[in-house]
Design a protein around this motif. Structure first.
Motif, PDB file in Angstrom:
ATOM      1  N   GLU A  92     -11.904  12.272   6.087  1.00 41.42           N
ATOM      2  CA  GLU A  92     -11.164  13.106   7.055  1.00 41.42           C
ATOM      3  C   GLU A  92      -9.663  13.032   6.783  1.00 41.42           C
ATOM      4  N   VAL A  93      -9.182  11.821   6.505  1.00 40.50           N
ATOM      5  CA  VAL A  93      -7.746  11.646   6.230  1.00 40.50           C
ATOM      6  C   VAL A  93      -7.376  12.383   4.937  1.00 40.50           C
ATOM      7  N   GLU A  94      -8.266  12.279   3.953  1.00 36.16           N
ATOM      8  CA  GLU A  94      -7.966  12.915   2.647  1.00 36.16           C
ATOM      9  C   GLU A  94      -7.880  14.440   2.753  1.00 36.16           C
ATOM     10  N   ARG A  95      -8.452  15.012   3.793  1.00 35.96           N
ATOM     11  CA  ARG A  95      -8.350  16.471   3.987  1.00 35.96           C
ATOM     12  C   ARG A  95      -6.927  16.878   4.351  1.00 35.96           C
ATOM     13  N   ARG A  96      -6.134  15.912   4.835  1.00 35.88           N
ATOM     14  CA  ARG A  96      -4.824  16.233   5.394  1.00 35.88           C
ATOM     15  C   ARG A  96      -3.727  16.113   4.336  1.00 35.88           C
ATOM     16  N   PRO A  97      -2.970  17.194   4.082  1.00 32.29           N
ATOM     17  CA  PRO A  97      -1.915  17.141   3.059  1.00 32.29           C
ATOM     18  C   PRO A  97      -0.761  16.216   3.436  1.00 32.29           C
ATOM     19  N   GLU A  98      -0.631  15.894   4.729  1.00 38.35           N
ATOM     20  CA  GLU A  98       0.508  15.044   5.152  1.00 38.35           C
ATOM     21  C   GLU A  98       0.312  13.591   4.717  1.00 38.35           C
ATOM     22  N   VAL A  99      -0.948  13.215   4.356  1.00 32.32           N
ATOM     23  CA  VAL A  99      -1.227  11.798   4.077  1.00 32.32           C
ATOM     24  C   VAL A  99      -1.448  11.585   2.586  1.00 32.32           C
ATOM     25  N   GLU A 100      -0.710  10.627   2.026  1.00 29.31           N
ATOM     26  CA  GLU A 100      -1.003  10.203   0.655  1.00 29.31           C
ATOM     27  C   GLU A 100      -1.876   8.956   0.743  1.00 29.31           C
ATOM     28  N   VAL A 101      -3.067   9.026   0.180  1.00 27.68           N
ATOM     29  CA  VAL A 101      -4.008   7.913   0.290  1.00 27.68           C
ATOM     30  C   VAL A 101      -4.026   7.142  -1.036  1.00 27.68           C
ATOM     31  N   ILE A 102      -3.761   5.848  -0.946  1.00 28.89           N
ATOM     32  CA  ILE A 102      -3.785   4.992  -2.143  1.00 28.89           C
ATOM     33  C   ILE A 102      -4.896   3.963  -1.945  1.00 28.89           C
ATOM     34  N   LEU A 103      -5.956   4.087  -2.704  1.00 29.28           N
ATOM     35  CA  LEU A 103      -7.094   3.169  -2.550  1.00 29.28           C
ATOM     36  C   LEU A 103      -7.211   2.270  -3.779  1.00 29.28           C
ATOM     37  N   GLY A 104      -7.848   1.118  -3.577  1.00 28.69           N
ATOM     38  CA  GLY A 104      -8.065   0.207  -4.700  1.00 28.69           C
ATOM     39  C   GLY A 104      -6.805  -0.543  -5.102  1.00 28.69           C
ATOM     40  N   LYS A 105      -5.848  -0.645  -4.171  1.00 27.89           N
ATOM     41  CA  LYS A 105      -4.614  -1.398  -4.464  1.00 27.89           C
ATOM     42  C   LYS A 105      -4.282  -2.305  -3.290  1.00 27.89           C
ATOM     43  N   ALA A 106      -4.234  -3.604  -3.560  1.00 24.80           N
ATOM     44  CA  ALA A 106      -3.926  -4.546  -2.464  1.00 24.80           C
ATOM     45  C   ALA A 106      -2.424  -4.639  -2.252  1.00 24.80           C
ATOM     46  N   VAL A 107      -2.030  -4.792  -0.997  1.00 23.60           N
ATOM     47  CA  VAL A 107      -0.633  -5.109  -0.683  1.00 23.60           C
ATOM     48  C   VAL A 107      -0.460  -6.608  -0.891  1.00 23.60           C
ATOM     49  N   LYS A 108       0.542  -6.971  -1.652  1.00 26.00           N
ATOM     50  CA  LYS A 108       0.720  -8.383  -2.001  1.00 26.00           C
ATOM     51  C   LYS A 108       1.850  -9.038  -1.242  1.00 26.00           C
ATOM     52  N   GLY A 109       2.756  -8.249  -0.682  1.00 23.90           N
ATOM     53  CA  GLY A 109       3.871  -8.858   0.045  1.00 23.90           C
ATOM     54  C   GLY A 109       4.732  -7.811   0.720  1.00 23.90           C
ATOM     55  N   TYR A 110       5.637  -8.298   1.564  1.00 22.71           N
ATOM     56  CA  TYR A 110       6.545  -7.413   2.303  1.00 22.71           C
ATOM     57  C   TYR A 110       7.946  -8.007   2.225  1.00 22.71           C
ATOM     58  N   ARG A 111       8.941  -7.116   2.168  1.00 23.04           N
ATOM     59  CA  ARG A 111      10.321  -7.601   2.200  1.00 23.04           C
ATOM     60  C   ARG A 111      11.083  -6.762   3.211  1.00 23.04           C
ATOM     61  N   PRO A 112      11.767  -7.410   4.157  1.00 25.49           N
ATOM     62  CA  PRO A 112      12.532  -6.623   5.116  1.00 25.49           C
ATOM     63  C   PRO A 112      13.727  -5.964   4.443  1.00 25.49           C
ATOM     64  N   LEU A 113      13.975  -4.735   4.788  1.00 22.74           N
ATOM     65  CA  LEU A 113      15.137  -3.990   4.291  1.00 22.74           C
ATOM     66  C   LEU A 113      16.002  -3.660   5.511  1.00 22.74           C
ATOM     67  N   PRO A 114      17.265  -3.326   5.300  1.00 22.31           N
ATOM     68  CA  PRO A 114      18.094  -2.988   6.467  1.00 22.31           C
ATOM     69  C   PRO A 114      17.500  -1.831   7.269  1.00 22.31           C
ATOM     70  N   GLU A 115      16.835  -0.893   6.587  1.00 23.66           N
ATOM     71  CA  GLU A 115      16.323   0.299   7.278  1.00 23.66           C
ATOM     72  C   GLU A 115      14.802   0.389   7.245  1.00 23.66           C
ATOM     73  N   GLY A 116      14.110  -0.742   7.122  1.00 25.79           N
ATOM     74  CA  GLY A 116      12.649  -0.683   7.116  1.00 25.79           C
ATOM     75  C   GLY A 116      12.031  -1.851   6.371  1.00 25.79           C
ATOM     76  N   TRP A 117      10.981  -1.540   5.620  1.00 22.63           N
ATOM     77  CA  TRP A 117      10.278  -2.589   4.874  1.00 22.63           C
ATOM     78  C   TRP A 117       9.998  -2.122   3.450  1.00 22.63           C
ATOM     79  N   GLU A 118      10.010  -3.095   2.555  1.00 20.83           N
ATOM     80  CA  GLU A 118       9.500  -2.841   1.206  1.00 20.83           C
ATOM     81  C   GLU A 118       8.076  -3.398   1.181  1.00 20.83           C
ATOM     82  N   VAL A 119       7.134  -2.542   0.816  1.00 22.31           N
ATOM     83  CA  VAL A 119       5.730  -2.953   0.737  1.00 22.31           C
ATOM     84  C   VAL A 119       5.401  -3.121  -0.743  1.00 22.31           C
ATOM     85  N   GLN A 120       4.972  -4.315  -1.104  1.00 19.64           N
ATOM     86  CA  GLN A 120       4.782  -4.635  -2.524  1.00 19.64           C
ATOM     87  C   GLN A 120       3.297  -4.602  -2.872  1.00 19.64           C
TER      88      GLN A 120
END
Ligand SMILES: Cc1cc2nc3c(=O)[nH]c(=O)nc-3n(C[C@H](O)[C@H](O)[C@H](O)COP(=O)(O)OP(=O)(O)OC[C@H]3O[C@@H](n4cnc5c(N)ncnc54)[C@H](O)[C@@H]3O)c2cc1C
Length: 450
Positions: free
Chosen positions: A153-181
């Motif tokens: 259902e999500v993949e039907r929507r052009p507003e969403v970019e779906v990235i599967l098969g990739k684990a998030v390994k870490g996060y870094r705070p940025l002044p204006e948000g987060w870096e997702v690694q």
């Protein structure tokens, strides 16, 4: 433990590295986005996919990441409550029509509870007030299928970019948000992080600081079987409160083609206190329980008995901070009585998407502004979670459950009242009022419970 919401979190295999700067070798790091993504969702289970869908319907771009490729399994009882179908139907009735057309699920029309003394309490579902759902009030659908449906259902929507098969390994705070690694070295910069990576969320534990408190946590195991006899022909799920396993229950949920999802769950502090080995206790019920074991005499198990944790929504925690919100199991929102987490995951996904819209419109992603998310979660789910917690504590006493079962069993009026309570929350509050039960004890069988 570091509880600062702006703490950097990065982990390697089996090791959590807190407060370290990630390697910033520009050759090994690819930023997947040229401009920061407004919203990045980690986890494509029910909480993450529902958030992505609602964001898409708001017209907001987002990225949805999951370490798994779909379909994938998730240890669960597979019961999909009316909350899910109601929310999807409200978002877009076309989604629920597509879900209705999906194979591999069973319509659910009620619950059979069994008290420790074996007395059955049969509670048929009645539609929620004002409900215009086309099909059954609930379903049992393997998470292999249901989560795949949601990802499609999500993949039907052009507003969403779906990235599967990739684990998030870490996060870094940025002044204006987060870096997702991500594994492989790519990074995503986002203004707003929606953390929906489930019961073992490291962000939830190590950045947001949600503790694992045993009295607000449950453990459960489940296995699939084929050939369990005596299944309810009307599509009722079965819950057994067994004397030695309270507070908790054993369940048998029907699946198509003679299959069943069978499991056992219990609060974690009781598991520890009584040194219960859940897998052994499960096998014991299946092989030796005087009544239930007979139904498994010719049944075949498909696959192993698997376990997983349930972070119960009976504790009170802060669920958001600067540029982030916690959703679903990562926010500890599982119902403390029933173990239902999919519906509450959906609610948190929808509410987080609304809050994301408010943040983007106001240009404010601060922890202070984000508190509106916590307040709305509390308004929508808080009362229900607290009520379930009180009922779960009552269920610790098998004698009390037996008395209640006896009242319900002999009084159709009470059954009608509880059926209504299942979908009408205001009405359900009566359940923890002792006067309600005392009144029922003195009513004639068949009379109205009101
Ligand atoms: C035995 C058992 C029975 C249950 N029975 C029921 C039931 O019948 N009905 C019900 O409503 N609830 C039930 N629950 C609870 C229900 O399973 C959860 O509440 C529900 O799955 C929560 O959804 P979620 O989206 O928050 O998390 P999840 O469904 O756990 O999804 C999290 C997603 O995040 C992904 N992820 C995790 N880490 C990373 C990472 N580092 N990088 C990228 N992706 C990541 C995972 O791959 C996963 O797809 C049960 C739970 C258990 C354990």
């Amino acid at each position: 433990m570091i509880k600062n919401s702006r703490t950097e979190l990065r982990w390697g295999i089996g090791v959590v590295y807190l407060g370290r700067k990630p390697e910033t070798n520009p050759k090994s790091t690819t930023c997947l986005m040229n401009d920061p993504t407004p919203v990045c969702i980690v986890g494509a289970g029910p909480a993450g996919t529902s958030a992505a869908l609602k964001l898409a319907y708001h017209g907001i771009r987002c990225v949805l990441i999951d370490k798994a490729t779909f379909p994938r399994d998730k240890v669960c009882g597979d019961a999909i409550s009316g909350k899910v179908t109601t929310l999807l139907n409200r978002l877009d009735p076309a989604i629920i029509r597509r879900f209705e057309a999906e194979p591999g699920k069973v319509d659910i029309w009620g619950i059979q509870f069994y008290a420790p003394n074996g007395i059955p309490m049969e509670i048929p579902f009645v539609p929620a007030p004002g409900s215009d759902l086309p099909g059954a009030p609930g379903y049992v659908s393997r998470r292999w299928d249901f989560d795949h449906f949601m990802v499609r259902e999500v993949e039907r929507r052009p507003e969403v970019e779906v990235i599967l098969g990739k684990a998030v390994k870490g996060y870094r705070p940025l002044p204006e948000g987060w870096e997702v690694q991500l594994e492989g070295g790519e990074v995503i910069h986002t203004r707003l992080l929606l953390v929906a990576d489930g019961a073992h969320s490291r962000f939830s534990r190590h950045v947001a600081g949600l503790p694992v408190e045993k009295k607000h946590h449950a453990g459960a195991v489940r296995a699939y079987y084929r050939g369990v006899t005596g299944m309810d022909p009307r599509g009722f799920i079965e819950l057994y409160f067994l004397k030695e396993l309270t507070p908790g229950y054993f369940w048998i949920f029907p699946l198509p083609n003679g299959a069943a999802n069978v499991g056992l769950g219990m609060r974690s502090d009781y598991i520890a206190k009584r040194r219960v080995n859940l897998r052994k206790a499960f096998e014991q019920v299946v092989q030796a329980h005087p009544v239930l074991s007979k139904r498994f005499a010719k049944a075949e198990r498909e696959g192993p008995v698997q376990g997983y944790g349930l972070p119960l929504g009976s504790g009170r925690y802060r669920l958001s901070g600067d540029h982030y919100m916690l959703l679903g199991d990562a926010a500890h929102l599982v119902d403390p009585l029933t173990g239902e987490g999919i519906g509450n995951g959906f609610y948190s996904g929808f509410i987080a998407a609304d809050q994301a819209k408010a943040c983007i419109e106001a240009g404010d992603f601060s922890a202070a502004f984000m508190q509106a998310y916590d307040r709305r979660i509390d308004r929508v789910l808080g009362g229900e979670l607290r009520l379930s917690y009180r009922m779960q504590r009552l269920a610790r006493y098998p004698v009390l459950v037996n008395i209640i079962a006896r009242i319900i069993h002999s009084n159709q009026g009470v059954v009608d009242a509880i059926s209504r309570m299942y979908t009408d929350f205001e009405y359900r509050k009566q359940l923890i009022n002792p006067l309600f039960w005392i009144r029922q004890m003195f009513k004639k069988s068949g009379s109205s419970a009101q």
